[in-house]
Design a protein around this motif. Structure first.
Motif, PDB file in Angstrom:
ATOM      1  N   UNK A 196       0.748  -1.205  -0.181  1.00 44.34           N
ATOM      2  CA  UNK A 196      -0.138  -0.088  -0.032  1.00 44.34           C
ATOM      3  C   UNK A 196       0.973   1.151  -0.004  1.00 44.34           C
ATOM      4  N   UNK A 197       2.030   1.277   0.567  1.00 47.43           N
ATOM      5  CA  UNK A 197       2.756   2.323   0.535  1.00 47.43           C
ATOM      6  C   UNK A 197       3.967   2.643  -0.378  1.00 47.43           C
ATOM      7  N   UNK A 198       4.227   1.550  -1.206  1.00 50.49           N
ATOM      8  CA  UNK A 198       5.243   1.468  -2.038  1.00 50.49           C
ATOM      9  C   UNK A 198       5.543   2.689  -3.000  1.00 50.49           C
ATOM     10  N   UNK A 199       4.386   3.133  -3.620  1.00 49.35           N
ATOM     11  CA  UNK A 199       4.257   4.173  -4.450  1.00 49.35           C
ATOM     12  C   UNK A 199       4.532   5.631  -3.677  1.00 49.35           C
TER      13      UNK A 199
ATOM     14  N   UNK B 255     -19.483  -7.518   4.790  1.00 46.59           N
ATOM     15  CA  UNK B 255     -20.060  -6.965   3.621  1.00 46.59           C
ATOM     16  C   UNK B 255     -19.601  -5.326   3.780  1.00 46.59           C
ATOM     17  N   UNK B 256     -19.767  -4.771   4.814  1.00 43.51           N
ATOM     18  CA  UNK B 256     -19.027  -3.336   4.958  1.00 43.51           C
ATOM     19  C   UNK B 256     -17.813  -3.138   4.701  1.00 43.51           C
ATOM     20  N   UNK B 257     -16.878  -3.926   4.910  1.00 43.10           N
ATOM     21  CA  UNK B 257     -15.455  -3.955   4.662  1.00 43.10           C
ATOM     22  C   UNK B 257     -15.335  -4.062   3.216  1.00 43.10           C
ATOM     23  N   UNK B 258     -16.211  -5.107   2.645  1.00 50.57           N
ATOM     24  CA  UNK B 258     -15.910  -5.231   1.045  1.00 50.57           C
ATOM     25  C   UNK B 258     -16.503  -3.850   0.381  1.00 50.57           C
ATOM     26  N   UNK B 259     -17.809  -3.534   0.729  1.00 47.25           N
ATOM     27  CA  UNK B 259     -18.333  -2.217   0.251  1.00 47.25           C
ATOM     28  C   UNK B 259     -17.416  -1.009   0.304  1.00 47.25           C
ATOM     29  N   UNK B 260     -16.604  -0.929   1.364  1.00 48.16           N
ATOM     30  CA  UNK B 260     -15.843   0.206   1.846  1.00 48.16           C
ATOM     31  C   UNK B 260     -14.601   0.155   0.707  1.00 48.16           C
TER      32      UNK B 260
ATOM     33  N   UNK C 150      -4.226  12.518  -0.506  1.00 51.31           N
ATOM     34  CA  UNK C 150      -5.589  11.784  -0.927  1.00 51.31           C
ATOM     35  C   UNK C 150      -5.293  10.722  -1.651  1.00 51.31           C
ATOM     36  N   UNK C 151      -4.465  10.356  -2.610  1.00 52.83           N
ATOM     37  CA  UNK C 151      -4.244   9.109  -3.231  1.00 52.83           C
ATOM     38  C   UNK C 151      -3.784   8.194  -2.526  1.00 52.83           C
ATOM     39  N   UNK C 152      -2.776   8.536  -1.515  1.00 59.71           N
ATOM     40  CA  UNK C 152      -2.225   7.289  -0.882  1.00 59.71           C
ATOM     41  C   UNK C 152      -3.181   7.037   0.339  1.00 59.71           C
ATOM     42  N   UNK C 153      -4.084   7.812   0.852  1.00 59.96           N
ATOM     43  CA  UNK C 153      -4.739   7.558   1.837  1.00 59.96           C
ATOM     44  C   UNK C 153      -6.091   6.529   1.205  1.00 59.96           C
ATOM     45  N   UNK C 154      -6.493   7.120   0.063  1.00 65.98           N
ATOM     46  CA  UNK C 154      -7.568   6.228  -0.625  1.00 65.98           C
ATOM     47  C   UNK C 154      -7.117   4.949  -0.794  1.00 65.98           C
ATOM     48  N   UNK C 155      -6.087   4.867  -1.733  1.00 69.65           N
ATOM     49  CA  UNK C 155      -5.257   3.561  -1.878  1.00 69.65           C
ATOM     50  C   UNK C 155      -5.160   2.609  -0.830  1.00 69.65           C
ATOM     51  N   UNK C 156      -4.478   2.966   0.477  1.00 71.91           N
ATOM     52  CA  UNK C 156      -4.440   2.242   1.463  1.00 71.91           C
ATOM     53  C   UNK C 156      -5.499   1.653   2.246  1.00 71.91           C
ATOM     54  N   UNK C 157      -6.614   2.679   2.088  1.00 70.72           N
ATOM     55  CA  UNK C 157      -8.013   2.179   2.808  1.00 70.72           C
ATOM     56  C   UNK C 157      -8.464   1.262   1.754  1.00 70.72           C
ATOM     57  N   UNK C 158      -8.629   1.280   0.641  1.00 73.71           N
ATOM     58  CA  UNK C 158      -9.115   0.143  -0.334  1.00 73.71           C
ATOM     59  C   UNK C 158      -8.498  -1.316  -0.119  1.00 73.71           C
ATOM     60  N   UNK C 159      -7.029  -1.078  -0.311  1.00 75.06           N
ATOM     61  CA  UNK C 159      -6.384  -2.469   0.191  1.00 75.06           C
ATOM     62  C   UNK C 159      -6.738  -2.942   1.533  1.00 75.06           C
ATOM     63  N   UNK C 160      -6.848  -2.230   2.678  1.00 70.06           N
ATOM     64  CA  UNK C 160      -6.925  -2.514   3.717  1.00 70.06           C
ATOM     65  C   UNK C 160      -8.353  -3.064   4.254  1.00 70.06           C
ATOM     66  N   UNK C 161      -9.110  -2.508   3.598  1.00 67.47           N
ATOM     67  CA  UNK C 161     -10.540  -2.866   3.725  1.00 67.47           C
ATOM     68  C   UNK C 161     -11.019  -4.176   2.981  1.00 67.47           C
ATOM     69  N   UNK C 162     -10.109  -4.295   1.937  1.00 67.05           N
ATOM     70  CA  UNK C 162     -10.455  -5.464   0.996  1.00 67.05           C
ATOM     71  C   UNK C 162      -9.844  -6.582   1.869  1.00 67.05           C
ATOM     72  N   UNK C 163      -8.609  -6.756   2.442  1.00 64.93           N
ATOM     73  CA  UNK C 163      -7.875  -7.445   3.088  1.00 64.93           C
ATOM     74  C   UNK C 163      -8.648  -7.867   4.331  1.00 64.93           C
ATOM     75  N   UNK C 164      -9.105  -7.082   5.080  1.00 66.13           N
ATOM     76  CA  UNK C 164      -9.880  -7.278   6.357  1.00 66.13           C
ATOM     77  C   UNK C 164     -11.212  -8.002   6.151  1.00 66.13           C
ATOM     78  N   UNK C 165     -11.902  -7.643   4.987  1.00 70.81           N
ATOM     79  CA  UNK C 165     -13.190  -8.387   4.747  1.00 70.81           C
ATOM     80  C   UNK C 165     -12.743  -9.739   4.451  1.00 70.81           C
ATOM     81  N   UNK C 166     -11.855 -10.081   3.404  1.00 70.37           N
ATOM     82  CA  UNK C 166     -11.557 -11.319   3.022  1.00 70.37           C
ATOM     83  C   UNK C 166     -11.121 -12.200   4.135  1.00 70.37           C
TER      84      UNK C 166
END
Length: 507
Positions: free
Chosen positions: A60-63, A229-234, A199-215
């Motif tokens: 999430x933080x490489x770029x 479902x909330x984590x995946x929707x987020x 903004x790009x870093x925060x939204x990208x990190x949040x997307x990856x984190x929520x996807x991983x958390x949900x799965x």
């Protein structure tokens, strides 16, 4: 006073050491996960975060780390990253519980991202043309050495010293790299750099984190759980927000226009292919060998060397073949060979001796080794030169983030398949079956048997073996599909031959 050429060599050595230490951070905890569980405890979901916390923070933080290095100094960020890896490695051995351990793993991922992004950016400034490709191929080779030898080194350290030594090994490598780079590396930055795209870093990190958390939470709570479902929707919402942000900002972290190049898209698909055809096995197989089959950590490391060892030699074959065939052909053939190995491995039941496993493990490693030898060079050769830096950052982000997502999905899939097998062969409650399946997937045979009083160890291993075999066949199918798509996107000749010339001079 050292010469510029000498400083270049020392810088390359330092970055290669940093690249070698990263797979140690990834493979080591998988080998000693049963020992970590016995010492620190933890639920199956928490144990899955031992690996995913590192992969998530790294990917999430490489770029973002690359942008910070360009703006504030590549040497500064490189040395800071190495120091963070060393410090977090020490903190891992002092963690009082599994949650503190996982937080230290996330910090370790941040340090690794900073060191890798800044180190490769610094190399791109001091090497040019074929020399740059040779330098980056050496980084790929170093990463391969870490993958190949990491499991057997971790097994030896675990058996002779203990799991704490495994956790310290990436930090020790990082300290050596820091000592090499600090007195010889020149500071450099991009005067036009605009700093961090917050903004790009925060939204990208949040997307990856929520996807991983949900799965990761799905096997425990169920895919229909409101929290899942909330984590995946987020994750979906944050992903859409990230795309919208990157389209509007003047200096985006991710230049979406690069995806207009068909070859660039093909390289991103190729970057993700090893995640589910190879990398997930670096985590799942040690759990199977040690936690379920009862093998020693050193013996499991020997098994894993059969899987990852070909990464040391097959990329050289790929360089030779690239003089004669396109990158698409070489990569597709490699992925098909990997798929064949996965199907073969699916037929090997738990307890199969080494001579029965070495064939499929070598085949998987050799198959992945063919595209592995071309990927890093292709990442920068399929776009215009002025966009090579961002292309490399996107490629590595896709590769690492893809590995984290693949681990989460494959782990959830294995748990579901084990639960199906247990339901078919036993009559406990569905809650007990679900909990037992999670325990089996994380290598906790004793707790799984305690949850299934009517089942013996042999029957449980049989159910796990059937589920594992089904999973491998699914992964083989995905790998075949990827081979076809990659062939379509990368069937031209020029990039493969250009990279081959650089690799040939390096060999």
């Amino acid at each position: 006073m050292s010469s510029p050429d000498s400083n270049k060599a020392w810088l390359l050595a330092a970055v290669c050491l940093a690249a070698l230490g990263m797979p140690l951070s990834f493979t080591g905890p998988a080998v000693v996960l049963p020992a970590i569980r016995d010492t620190l405890g933890g639920t199956p979901v928490q144990l899955n975060w031992v690996t995913n916390a590192f992969m998530l923070s790294f990917g999430a933080t490489l770029m973002a780390a690359g942008a910070l290095a360009d703006a504030y100094g590549r040497k500064r960020v490189f040395l800071l990253g190495l120091a963070v890896v060393a410090l977090s490695s020490a903190l891992l051995t002092l963690a009082p519980g599994i949650v503190a351990f996982e937080l230290a793993r996330a910090v370790q991922g941040l340090g690794s991202a900073a060191a890798f992004a800044a180190g490769t950016a610094a190399l791109a400034q001091v090497f040019d043309g074929p020399a740059r490709l040779r330098a980056f191929s050496l980084i790929g080779t170093s990463f391969g050495v870490g993958l190949s030898c990491g499991s057997i080194l971790s097994g030896w350290l675990a058996d002779t010293v203990g799991w704490h030594a495994v956790m310290l090994s990436p930090g020790a490598v990082s300290l050596v790299a820091l000592c090499l780079a600090a007195p010889r590396m020149r500071e450099s930055r991009n005067p036009q750099a605009m700093g961090l795209d917050v903004p790009g870093t925060l939204s990208f990190t949040a997307a990856l984190s929520l996807l991983t958390l949900g799965v990761l939470q799905a096997p425990d709570s169920g895919w229909g759980s409101p929290w899942v479902l909330a984590a995946l929707a987020g994750a979906l919402a944050m992903g859409a927000a990230f795309i919208a942000i990157e389209r509007r900002v003047a200096h985006p972290m991710l230049d979406l226009s690069l995806f207009r190049f068909p070859r660039f898209v093909g390289v991103q698909l190729l970057a993700a292919a090893p995640a589910y055809g190879f990398v997930v096995l670096l985590v799942l197989l040690p759990i199977r060998f040690i936690g379920l089959e009862g093998r020693s950590a050193l013996e499991a490391g020997g098994f894993m060397f059969a899987l990852s060892g070909p990464i040391l030699v097959v990329p050289t074959l790929a360089a030779w073949l690239a003089h004669r065939f396109s990158a698409g052909v070489i990569s597709a053939v490699g992925l098909l060979v990997c798929a064949a190995g996965l199907v073969w491995l699916a037929r090997c039941a738990p307890g199969t001796p080494l001579h029965g496993l070495v064939g499929p493990l070598l085949l998987i490693g050799a198959g992945i080794g063919l595209p592995w030898g071309l990927m890093d060079g292709l990442a920068v050769s399929v776009v215009p030169r002025e966009r090579a830096g961002m292309a490399s950052g996107i490629f590595n982000t896709v590769r690492v983030a893809g590995e984290g997502i693949a681990l989460a999905l494959v782990g959830a899939g294995l748990t579901a398949l084990v639960a199906l097998q247990l339901k078919a062969s036993s009559s406990p409650s569905s809650v007990a079956v679900s909990q037992a399946a999670q325990r089996v997937a994380t290598g906790d045979m004793a707790q799984a048997l305690a949850l299934l009083p009517g089942m013996d160890r042999a029957a449980l291993l049989h159910a796990y073996g059937a589920a594992f075999g089904t999973l491998l066949c699914v992964l083989a199918g995905v790998t075949v599909l990827t081979a076809v798509v990659v062939f379509v996107f990368l069937r031209g000749d020029e990039p493969a031959r250009g990279h081959a010339e650089a690799l040939g001079q390096n060999a």
